[in-house]
Design a protein around this motif. Sequence first.
Motif, mmCIF file in Angstrom:
data_model
loop_
_atom_site.group_PDB
_atom_site.id
_atom_site.type_symbol
_atom_site.label_atom_id
_atom_site.label_comp_id
_atom_site.label_asym_id
_atom_site.label_seq_id
_atom_site.Cartn_x
_atom_site.Cartn_y
_atom_site.Cartn_z
ATOM 1 N N ALA A 1 8.889 -6.072 2.417
ATOM 2 C CA ALA A 1 9.448 -6.250 1.071
ATOM 3 C C ALA A 1 9.720 -4.911 0.405
ATOM 4 O O ALA A 1 10.666 -4.777 -0.373
ATOM 5 C CB ALA A 1 8.495 -7.087 0.222
ATOM 6 N N CYS A 2 8.906 -3.880 0.716
ATOM 7 C CA CYS A 2 9.090 -2.585 0.035
ATOM 8 C C CYS A 2 10.356 -1.881 0.489
ATOM 9 O O CYS A 2 10.785 -0.930 -0.148
ATOM 10 C CB CYS A 2 7.877 -1.681 0.244
ATOM 11 S SG CYS A 2 7.759 -0.911 1.873
ATOM 12 N N GLN A 3 10.943 -2.314 1.587
ATOM 13 C CA GLN A 3 12.144 -1.668 2.121
ATOM 14 C C GLN A 3 13.368 -2.564 2.032
ATOM 15 O O GLN A 3 14.434 -2.179 2.482
ATOM 16 C CB GLN A 3 11.908 -1.291 3.595
ATOM 17 C CG GLN A 3 10.778 -0.325 3.801
ATOM 18 C CD GLN A 3 11.040 0.990 3.094
ATOM 19 O OE1 GLN A 3 12.068 1.610 3.282
ATOM 20 N NE2 GLN A 3 10.112 1.398 2.239
ATOM 21 N N VAL B 1 5.646 1.944 6.290
ATOM 22 C CA VAL B 1 4.767 2.403 7.367
ATOM 23 C C VAL B 1 3.583 1.473 7.626
ATOM 24 O O VAL B 1 3.214 1.235 8.768
ATOM 25 C CB VAL B 1 4.242 3.828 7.036
ATOM 26 C CG1 VAL B 1 3.274 4.311 8.094
ATOM 27 C CG2 VAL B 1 5.394 4.799 6.903
ATOM 28 N N CYS B 2 2.996 0.923 6.554
ATOM 29 C CA CYS B 2 1.706 0.245 6.737
ATOM 30 C C CYS B 2 1.832 -1.250 7.046
ATOM 31 O O CYS B 2 0.932 -1.840 7.623
ATOM 32 C CB CYS B 2 0.827 0.436 5.510
ATOM 33 S SG CYS B 2 1.391 -0.489 4.070
ATOM 34 N N GLY B 3 2.905 -1.882 6.640
ATOM 35 C CA GLY B 3 3.100 -3.305 6.924
ATOM 36 C C GLY B 3 2.382 -4.245 5.965
ATOM 37 O O GLY B 3 2.458 -5.466 6.116
ATOM 38 N N THR B 4 1.703 -3.716 4.945
ATOM 39 C CA THR B 4 0.950 -4.576 4.020
ATOM 40 C C THR B 4 1.864 -5.531 3.251
ATOM 41 O O THR B 4 1.462 -6.629 2.876
ATOM 42 C CB THR B 4 0.168 -3.700 3.009
ATOM 43 O OG1 THR B 4 -0.533 -2.707 3.741
ATOM 44 C CG2 THR B 4 -0.815 -4.509 2.186
ATOM 45 N N CYS B 5 3.115 -5.120 3.004
ATOM 46 C CA CYS B 5 4.033 -5.923 2.183
ATOM 47 C C CYS B 5 4.826 -6.923 3.021
ATOM 48 O O CYS B 5 5.811 -7.484 2.537
ATOM 49 C CB CYS B 5 5.002 -5.000 1.456
ATOM 50 S SG CYS B 5 6.069 -4.113 2.608
ATOM 51 N N ARG B 6 4.419 -7.140 4.259
ATOM 52 C CA ARG B 6 5.162 -8.048 5.149
ATOM 53 C C ARG B 6 5.336 -9.425 4.517
ATOM 54 O O ARG B 6 4.382 -9.985 3.965
ATOM 55 C CB ARG B 6 4.386 -8.177 6.462
ATOM 56 C CG ARG B 6 5.101 -8.971 7.522
ATOM 57 C CD ARG B 6 4.232 -9.046 8.768
ATOM 58 N NE ARG B 6 3.551 -10.329 8.828
ATOM 59 C CZ ARG B 6 3.383 -11.025 9.951
ATOM 60 N NH1 ARG B 6 3.810 -10.537 11.099
ATOM 61 N NH2 ARG B 6 2.753 -12.179 9.932
ATOM 62 N N ALA C 1 0.837 -1.201 0.000
ATOM 63 C CA ALA C 1 0.000 0.000 0.000
ATOM 64 C C ALA C 1 0.868 1.246 0.000
ATOM 65 O O ALA C 1 0.871 2.005 -0.948
ATOM 66 C CB ALA C 1 -0.965 -0.005 1.166
ATOM 67 N N CYS C 2 1.677 1.457 1.076
ATOM 68 C CA CYS C 2 2.373 2.744 1.184
ATOM 69 C C CYS C 2 3.717 2.790 0.471
ATOM 70 O O CYS C 2 4.169 3.853 0.082
ATOM 71 C CB CYS C 2 2.568 3.096 2.658
ATOM 72 S SG CYS C 2 3.834 2.084 3.495
ATOM 73 N N LYS C 3 4.367 1.657 0.305
ATOM 74 C CA LYS C 3 5.745 1.579 -0.206
ATOM 75 C C LYS C 3 6.699 2.453 0.601
ATOM 76 O O LYS C 3 7.755 2.835 0.116
ATOM 77 C CB LYS C 3 5.826 1.988 -1.685
ATOM 78 C CG LYS C 3 5.250 0.950 -2.637
ATOM 79 C CD LYS C 3 5.639 1.310 -4.061
ATOM 80 C CE LYS C 3 5.058 0.350 -5.072
ATOM 81 N NZ LYS C 3 5.267 0.799 -6.447
ATOM 82 N N GLY C 4 6.335 2.811 1.795
ATOM 83 C CA GLY C 4 7.163 3.706 2.602
ATOM 84 C C GLY C 4 7.596 3.109 3.930
ATOM 85 O O GLY C 4 8.108 3.825 4.786
HETATM 86 S S1 FES Z 1 3.884 -1.301 1.469
HETATM 87 FE FE1 FES Z 1 3.592 -0.270 3.374
HETATM 88 S S2 FES Z 1 5.243 -1.015 4.561
HETATM 89 FE FE2 FES Z 1 5.641 -1.866 2.610
#
Ligand code: FES
Length: 364
Positions: free
Chosen positions: A348-350, A315-320, A310-313
């Motif tokens: 994954a986004c980080q 912050v949100c944890g969706t890409c866990r 979701a955020c690619k930042g």
């Molecule tokens: S997409 Fe939000 S933390 Fe990775």
Amino acid sequence: MTQGAGRARFHRLRVAAVDRLTDDAVALTFAVPQELREAYRFTPGQHLALRRAAGGTGDGAEVRRTYSICSPAPAATAPGTLRVGVRMVDGGAFSTYAHKEIAVGDEVEVMTPAGRFTLAPAPGRYAAVVGGSGITPVLSIAATLLEREPEARFCLVRSDRTTASTMFLEEVADLKDRYPDRFQLVTVFSREEQQAGLASGRLDTERLSALLPALLPVDQVAGWFLCGPYGLVQSAERALRGLGVRRDRVHEEIFHVDDGPATPRPAPTGAPAHSTVTAQLDGRAGTWPVQDGESLLETVLRNRPDAPYACKGGVCGTCRAFLVSGSVRMDRNFALEPEETEAGYVLACQSHPSTEQVELDFDR
Ligand code: FES
């Protein structure tokens, strides 16, 4: 893991109401049809990612943003609705769309609930320190807890700029009226002159260290919920640490680190020149080369556009995802608890590979 049934997925939901909360914030209510009720069952504190598909944004790019659910978790027999709070961000692609265009009857792509900043109602004493739109998930947490647990108590310390900018004033006042003995509220305005009965100024570590023990027996609080801008959450965390609160009783959710992807950092010396990532997603696995500088999420998305984010930042944890083998370095992490990183989860986004082969599992 406190998520709706199965991995997060998008569905089109009808907008049932758009309510203006302040000059720069609206609440969107979505109707959830009977057949999707189970998928959208949530634990108070979770959030929804909203998506505007490519083509709707003018520049052809897809936009996703996450917004916390503010409504209490409904009883099994209640009508299926979900309500989120959306604060306008200057130049924010999704928040501008939400404020200016979304109307009752529209359909919006909504991801099933996700996030681990949650409280499943249980007896005991709980507390929160929130700033600005950080009230949104905590409103759901407090309302559900007080309704379901007749012995539970909740103490809310909230800060905002002014009365006019404060989201969910009425809903919070309503909790105070309904549960006068079990809901404690302190509101601090940072940009309002001191008025009778109102505190003003900034909530920093020093102030919170004095305020919290004066409000409640700090050592008896079973769960602390800190939510809002990075600075406030850090100040509250430092204050709680100084007061001897155990780390596992503190839950944090940062809002507004920034509105876009993290700036890619150059690979450190010693990073492999060529790496591949193997990812398992919905029971299917694939292996792909990681291109220079890109995150593992970006590699996976080029090949599996259904990968969750979701955020690619950070912050949100969706890409866990679970790191099955290999190792990664993460640019930043505002979403995973220390127990999750210790257990082997990464964002994954980080993440960038530190070994030639990295294996991720999005299904765990
Ligand atoms: S997409 Fe939000 S933390 Fe990775």
